[in-house]
Design a protein around this motif. Structure first.
Motif, PDB file in Angstrom:
ATOM      1  N   GLY A 175      26.718  11.023   5.291  1.00 23.92           N
ATOM      2  CA  GLY A 175      25.393  12.022   5.863  1.00 23.92           C
ATOM      3  C   GLY A 175      24.215  11.431   5.436  1.00 23.92           C
ATOM      4  O   GLY A 175      23.305  11.583   6.027  1.00 23.92           O
ATOM      5  N   ALA A 176      24.205  10.731   3.945  1.00 27.92           N
ATOM      6  CA  ALA A 176      23.214  10.191   3.628  1.00 27.92           C
ATOM      7  C   ALA A 176      22.514   8.952   4.306  1.00 27.92           C
ATOM      8  O   ALA A 176      21.212   8.757   4.300  1.00 27.92           O
ATOM      9  CB  ALA A 176      23.183   9.950   2.226  1.00 27.92           C
ATOM     10  N   ILE A 177      23.385   8.142   4.806  1.00 22.42           N
ATOM     11  CA  ILE A 177      23.126   6.848   5.414  1.00 22.42           C
ATOM     12  C   ILE A 177      23.074   7.120   7.030  1.00 22.42           C
ATOM     13  O   ILE A 177      22.041   6.770   7.669  1.00 22.42           O
ATOM     14  CB  ILE A 177      24.242   5.825   5.067  1.00 22.42           C
ATOM     15  N   GLY A 178      24.129   7.301   7.446  1.00 24.76           N
ATOM     16  CA  GLY A 178      24.293   7.285   8.795  1.00 24.76           C
ATOM     17  C   GLY A 178      24.261   6.085   9.678  1.00 24.76           C
ATOM     18  O   GLY A 178      23.852   4.917   9.106  1.00 24.76           O
ATOM     19  N   ILE A 179      24.098   5.924  10.800  1.00 22.01           N
ATOM     20  CA  ILE A 179      24.057   5.058  11.876  1.00 22.01           C
ATOM     21  C   ILE A 179      22.852   5.167  12.535  1.00 22.01           C
ATOM     22  O   ILE A 179      22.427   6.048  13.127  1.00 22.01           O
ATOM     23  CB  ILE A 179      25.465   4.720  12.534  1.00 22.01           C
ATOM     24  N   SER A 180      22.043   3.948  13.013  1.00 19.71           N
ATOM     25  CA  SER A 180      21.074   3.833  13.786  1.00 19.71           C
ATOM     26  C   SER A 180      21.420   3.179  15.145  1.00 19.71           C
ATOM     27  O   SER A 180      22.472   2.256  15.214  1.00 19.71           O
ATOM     28  CB  SER A 180      20.133   2.970  12.985  1.00 19.71           C
ATOM     29  N   GLY A 181      20.656   3.049  16.060  1.00 15.76           N
ATOM     30  CA  GLY A 181      20.788   2.123  17.240  1.00 15.76           C
ATOM     31  C   GLY A 181      20.878   0.747  16.811  1.00 15.76           C
ATOM     32  O   GLY A 181      21.614  -0.003  17.623  1.00 15.76           O
ATOM     33  N   ALA A 226       0.967  -1.321   0.058  1.00 15.56           N
ATOM     34  CA  ALA A 226      -0.002  -0.120  -0.074  1.00 15.56           C
ATOM     35  C   ALA A 226       0.650   1.430   0.097  1.00 15.56           C
ATOM     36  O   ALA A 226       0.454   2.328  -0.204  1.00 15.56           O
ATOM     37  CB  ALA A 226      -0.912   0.006   1.168  1.00 15.56           C
ATOM     38  N   GLN A 227       2.142   1.113   0.055  1.00 16.43           N
ATOM     39  CA  GLN A 227       3.182   2.290   0.371  1.00 16.43           C
ATOM     40  C   GLN A 227       3.117   3.047   1.213  1.00 16.43           C
ATOM     41  O   GLN A 227       3.182   4.457   1.023  1.00 16.43           O
ATOM     42  CB  GLN A 227       3.121   2.881  -1.246  1.00 16.43           C
ATOM     43  N   MET A 243      12.473  -3.025   1.516  1.00 13.72           N
ATOM     44  CA  MET A 243      13.464  -2.588   0.749  1.00 13.72           C
ATOM     45  C   MET A 243      12.574  -2.397  -0.772  1.00 13.72           C
ATOM     46  O   MET A 243      12.923  -1.356  -1.519  1.00 13.72           O
ATOM     47  CB  MET A 243      14.427  -3.711   0.420  1.00 13.72           C
ATOM     48  N   ASN A 244      11.667  -3.189  -1.174  1.00 16.59           N
ATOM     49  CA  ASN A 244      11.003  -3.267  -2.224  1.00 16.59           C
ATOM     50  C   ASN A 244      10.121  -2.036  -2.293  1.00 16.59           C
ATOM     51  O   ASN A 244       9.881  -1.338  -3.440  1.00 16.59           O
ATOM     52  CB  ASN A 244      10.142  -4.457  -2.551  1.00 16.59           C
ATOM     53  N   MET A 245       9.454  -1.758  -1.141  1.00 13.02           N
ATOM     54  CA  MET A 245       8.611  -0.157  -1.018  1.00 13.02           C
ATOM     55  C   MET A 245       9.518   0.906  -1.285  1.00 13.02           C
ATOM     56  O   MET A 245       9.157   1.867  -2.016  1.00 13.02           O
ATOM     57  CB  MET A 245       8.090  -0.407   0.435  1.00 13.02           C
ATOM     58  N   ASN A 246      10.727   0.916  -0.594  1.00 15.07           N
ATOM     59  CA  ASN A 246      11.573   2.010  -0.725  1.00 15.07           C
ATOM     60  C   ASN A 246      12.136   2.161  -2.250  1.00 15.07           C
ATOM     61  O   ASN A 246      12.319   3.203  -2.612  1.00 15.07           O
ATOM     62  CB  ASN A 246      12.897   1.717   0.301  1.00 15.07           C
ATOM     63  N   LEU A 284      12.927   5.963  -2.679  1.00 16.02           N
ATOM     64  CA  LEU A 284      13.574   6.398  -1.571  1.00 16.02           C
ATOM     65  C   LEU A 284      14.780   5.785  -1.209  1.00 16.02           C
ATOM     66  O   LEU A 284      15.053   4.681  -0.420  1.00 16.02           O
ATOM     67  CB  LEU A 284      12.644   6.125  -0.348  1.00 16.02           C
ATOM     68  N   HIS A 285      15.809   6.134  -2.055  1.00 12.28           N
ATOM     69  CA  HIS A 285      17.033   5.549  -2.229  1.00 12.28           C
ATOM     70  C   HIS A 285      18.039   5.636  -0.855  1.00 12.28           C
ATOM     71  O   HIS A 285      18.773   4.795  -0.531  1.00 12.28           O
ATOM     72  CB  HIS A 285      18.027   5.812  -3.588  1.00 12.28           C
ATOM     73  N   ASP A 286      17.805   6.695  -0.396  1.00 11.44           N
ATOM     74  CA  ASP A 286      18.760   6.956   0.958  1.00 11.44           C
ATOM     75  C   ASP A 286      18.137   5.958   1.998  1.00 11.44           C
ATOM     76  O   ASP A 286      18.970   5.208   2.824  1.00 11.44           O
ATOM     77  CB  ASP A 286      18.379   8.407   1.596  1.00 11.44           C
TER      78      ASP A 286
END
Length: 560
Positions: A313-319, A240-241, A269-272, A277-279
């Protein structure tokens, strides 16, 4: 050669125990076809039936169909076994059109032969129809349902689930809702599969909100959602995006601790990708790659990818990325880098996931096995744990005797990690609280025999022990009589004979003479400051008598 001779050859080949099944059926079938061309041939029902059954059992259903046709062309009705075996053969063939052939044979079995199909044949055909698609399958499925009703076969939960599964594949909302009501009328809780199938039906007709409502209903009524349900609802919302809702559901899935997450990550991933939404797509792909590297233990590559993500800066790190790498460091025994990463996570206010660190306490785990042994030793020596409301969070409180040189050394050592001599309330101390301080009272764990390492004994001695003027060693211990006996038994298993005396609410374990000497050799490498190791605080108890002292003149713990 006459017919009886050829019949003998054909039957002999079918009965042969040779492993060359292909040559066997070719020979038998060739002899049969040759016989049919001879002027003396007379139709042999028994031989043709035997050959048809033989071909079906060896999955040669096309050839079996030919011999089946030969029987009908002679005006005869094939035997019930031939119908049954041919149906099974067609159902087991992964070729388009075989299901329709099986249904046709099934109908002729009833109409031409007047046979009552075996229950196993009916169930096999029904399962195949449920798993099939197309208008013809639905037609035969309706027929199967009608025959079941006419035969008085009740629609059990399993049958209704099968029909609901077929409806979900076809997107037949009206029929699915009819089956859903029937399932509800059966009483009890609806099975998780029913929710998954109904969610898929709504998704097929673009009713994504109703799919989500069903998912929430499943959580409320069943207490939780299954892995399959999580996969399905994330798949539905991704199609449904609805990016924000999909991210929220994915976070909920990860926090549940259920696995595997892979299929849902692929849907995200498929939705992005479809939305451009490549970032976000890069972040997900990098995260999956990191998890894979951590799993195979390629820490150097992990650090390279982590650095690349951190600098971009486009990717960054998450918890989540940090927790994954933290778990990799700990598994590899790289506690130095693990501690550095842990401090970074604290600065960024990322929570530490239980799966990433060794329980019970992340700070202790970062320093490895020795840190955990320090805590266990000091808990034996009298360290206290305070629990919050409902025992969800716990705090450790350190108390030291300012006049003790040994305690001064131990205090400096502990200060490096706990600056206020107490920890914050945290759920990670729950394991130790349950083992050593259940219901707010000291207890000795049942598995204490497996924890009494030399390091544990050393910290027990430093925090709750004394050395007398006669060089005997006394160890303070609180708990039940039964728990104390477990400790004594564990020490004796290490060839350390000891005695026990009780003073008020505190037990003292005495290691005398040679036992004291062997105990000291065992703990010496872990004692912090040997200058204060031989403290002479005078005799506390006399271990010369055989009975325990149970006087209540001192009911305090003697906090130091």
């Amino acid at each position: 050669m006459r017919q009886e001779d050829a019949t003998y050859v054909a039957v002999h080949r079918m009965r042969s125990r040779e492993n060359e099944n292909a040559s066997k059926y070719i020979t038998a079938l060739s002899v049969y076809k040759w016989m049919m061309q001879q002027h003396w041939y007379k139709f042999d029902f028994a031989l043709t039936t035997k050959l048809a059954d033989y071909l079906c059992k060896n999955r040669k259903f096309a050839k079996c169909r030919e011999t089946f046709a030969d029987i009908i062309n002679q005006g005869r009705v094939p035997s019930e076994s031939t119908f049954h075996i041919l149906i099974v053969a067609y159902l087991s063939a992964p070729i388009q059109g075989c299901l329709e052939e099986a249904c046709g044979i099934y109908n002729r079995m009833i109409q031409l032969g007047g046979y009552q199909p075996r229950l196993s044949s009916h169930k096999s055909l029904f399962r195949a129809l449920v798993g099939g698609s197309g208008a013809l399958s639905k037609h035969h499925l309706k027929q199967a349902e009608k025959e079941m009703q006419e035969s008085g076969i009740e629609e059990t939960r399993e049958v209704l689930l099968s029909v609901l599964s077929a409806c979900s594949k076809e997107g037949n909302l009206d029929e699915a809702e009819r089956i859903w009501l029937k399932l509800q009328h059966l009483g009890n809780k609806l099975p998780s599969l029913a929710y998954a199938y109904e969610m898929e039906v709504y998704a097929k007709v673009a009713e994504h909100t109703k799919s989500l409502n069903l998912f929430r209903e499943m959580q409320d009524r069943l207490g939780s959602a299954t892995v399959a349900a999580h996969h399905k609802i994330i798949e539905v919302i991704c199609k449904a995006q609805d990016v924000e809702l999909a991210q929220s559901l994915m976070a909920e899935f990860k926090n549940s601790g259920l696995k595997p997450l892979g299929p849902s990550f692929v849907d995200m991933m498929n939705m992005n990708f479809n939305l451009g939404l490549h970032d976000k797509l890069d972040r997900v792909m990098y995260g999956i790659y990191l998890d894979s590297l951590v799993r195979i233990g390629d820490i150097s590559k992990v650090e390279e990818i982590f650095s690349e993500m951190h600098s971009s800066g486009a990717i960054g790190i998450s918890g989540r990325n940090c927790n994954s790498i933290l778990g990799g460091y700990l598994s590899a025994g790289d506690y130095v880098n693990a501690e550095k990463l842990y401090h970074i996570m604290c600065q960024k206010k990322y929570n530490t996931e239980p799966a990433s660190v060794e329980k019970p306490d992340p700070i202790l785990s970062l320093r490895g096995k020795v840190q955990r042994e320090i805590l266990v030793g000091m808990l034996l020596g009298g360290l206290q744990i305070y629990s919050g409301e409902q025992r969800k969070n716990h705090m450790i409180k350190f108390k030291f005797n300012e006049s003790s040189g040994m305690h001064s050394a131990l205090k400096r050592h502990i200060y490096e990690h706990y600056h206020d001599f107490s920890t914050i309330y945290h759920s990670y101390f729950g394991f130790y609280a349950d083992q050593f301080w259940p219901r707010g009272k000291p207890m000795i764990p049942k598995l204490i025999h497996g924890w009494l390492s030399p390091c544990v004994l050393a910290y027990w001695y430093m925090y709750g022990g004394r050395r007398t003027s006669s060089r005997d060693i006394l160890l303070r211990l609180r708990g039940s009589q039964e728990g104390v006996e477990r400790v004594v038994k564990a020490l004796k298993a290490k060839s350390l004979d000891c005695g026990v005396k009780r003073k008020g609410q505190v037990f003292w374990i005495g290691l005398l003479g040679s036992n004291s000497m062997w105990f000291w050799k065992l703990i010496e490498p872990y004692v912090l400051d040997l200058n204060f190791a031989q403290e002479d605080d005078g005799e506390i108890l006399s271990f010369n008598s055989g009975s325990d002292s149970n006087k209540n003149s001192d009911n305090t713990e003697e906090d130091w």
